[in-house]
Design a protein around this motif. Structure first.
Motif, PDB file in Angstrom:
ATOM      1  N   ALA A 106     -47.542  47.962 -37.316  1.00 41.23           N
ATOM      2  CA  ALA A 106     -47.228  48.214 -38.596  1.00 41.23           C
ATOM      3  C   ALA A 106     -45.645  48.320 -38.872  1.00 41.23           C
ATOM      4  CB  ALA A 106     -47.582  49.693 -38.842  1.00 41.23           C
ATOM      5  N   LEU A 107     -45.432  47.927 -40.108  1.00 39.80           N
ATOM      6  CA  LEU A 107     -43.890  47.916 -40.400  1.00 39.80           C
ATOM      7  C   LEU A 107     -43.618  49.453 -40.666  1.00 39.80           C
ATOM      8  CD1 LEU A 107     -41.345  46.395 -41.823  1.00 39.80           C
ATOM      9  CD2 LEU A 107     -42.365  47.124 -44.091  1.00 39.80           C
ATOM     10  N   ILE A 108     -42.017  49.582 -40.111  1.00 42.15           N
ATOM     11  CA  ILE A 108     -41.385  51.012 -40.144  1.00 42.15           C
ATOM     12  C   ILE A 108     -40.230  50.755 -40.934  1.00 42.15           C
ATOM     13  CG2 ILE A 108     -40.060  52.472 -38.949  1.00 42.15           C
ATOM     14  CD1 ILE A 108     -41.527  52.035 -36.437  1.00 42.15           C
ATOM     15  N   THR A 109     -40.124  51.787 -42.165  1.00 42.85           N
ATOM     16  CA  THR A 109     -38.981  51.794 -43.015  1.00 42.85           C
ATOM     17  C   THR A 109     -38.391  53.147 -42.780  1.00 42.85           C
ATOM     18  OG1 THR A 109     -40.409  52.703 -44.895  1.00 42.85           O
ATOM     19  CG2 THR A 109     -40.166  50.223 -44.682  1.00 42.85           C
ATOM     20  N   THR A 110     -37.169  53.218 -42.688  1.00 40.46           N
ATOM     21  CA  THR A 110     -36.427  54.196 -42.517  1.00 40.46           C
ATOM     22  C   THR A 110     -34.898  54.345 -43.051  1.00 40.46           C
ATOM     23  OG1 THR A 110     -35.790  55.839 -40.664  1.00 40.46           O
ATOM     24  CG2 THR A 110     -35.448  53.556 -40.168  1.00 40.46           C
ATOM     25  N   HIS A 111     -34.412  55.497 -43.432  1.00 40.78           N
ATOM     26  CA  HIS A 111     -33.169  55.488 -43.803  1.00 40.78           C
ATOM     27  C   HIS A 111     -32.287  55.466 -42.627  1.00 40.78           C
ATOM     28  CE1 HIS A 111     -35.650  57.418 -47.009  1.00 40.78           C
ATOM     29  NE2 HIS A 111     -34.572  57.020 -47.879  1.00 40.78           N
TER      30      HIS A 111
END
Length: 195
Positions: A106-111
């Motif tokens: 899975a792709l991870i997106t984070t600030h």
């Protein structure tokens, strides 16, 4: 709100968006109704004071359930994971998200490095920058899209380049917050993918 966003995006020729936060099932429904593509990364935070369903464990479980049910829907939906940030989650949670993402690709997106104060707080808490913490916990070992990245050091950018992290720079949000401008020229010179 997402239907309106899809309408505005499609009118401007944008056919894919990436979303990180809450109400993900409704978001998926809206995107499918609009016929648009979307990378949905359910927000994962530690808000235990808000009730038992707001712990990072419950939010990760819900994100993985949505991934199993909606990933690939109509060829339009990709479901990843959205650990909010290093400052909003304990190390244990970030490591668990990294393991779950690796397990299913899975792709991870984070600030990351959105404000100067955030960086100072993370440095005080962890003795390292957010990219260093993410690297140490294995979060950067898979596919990662890091949002904002206004206050990255040269060393942080080298970490991101080494792990092929993509950067989503967010000029409108950064302008609204007055948090600064991402150093895009420097990122590109280090061969970071900035979108």
């Amino acid at each position: 709100g997402m239907l309106l966003a899809c309408d505005e995006l499609l009118r401007c020729g944008v056919t894919t968006s990436c979303e990180l936060y809450f109400h993900n099932r409704r978001l998926v429904e809206a995107v499918l109704d609009a016929g648009m593509r979307c990378v949905v990364t359910p927000g994962i935070l530690d808000l235990a004071d808000a009730g038992p369903s707001w712990t990072w464990q419950k939010m990760l479980d819900a994100a993985l359930k949505l991934r199993s049910e909606a990933d690939g829907a109509a060829g339009l939906i990709t479901v990843g994971l959205g650990p909010h940030s290093v400052y909003a989650l304990p190390a244990e949670a970030l490591a668990a998200v990294a393991a779950a993402a690796a397990d299913g690709g899975a792709l991870i997106t984070t600030h990351v490095a959105e404000t100067k104060e955030e960086g100072l707080r993370i440095e005080q808490t962890h003795g390292a920058s957010a990219p260093q913490v993410l690297e140490r916990l294995g979060v950067l070992d898979g596919r990662v899209l890091a949002a904002h990245c206004v206050w990255l050091s040269d060393q942080d950018m080298d970490i991101f380049a080494r792990h092929d992290v993509a950067v989503a720079h967010c000029p409108q949000s950064n302008a609204k917050l007055g948090s600064g401008v991402a150093p895009l020229s420097l990122m590109l010179s280090k061969e970071l993918r900035a979108v």
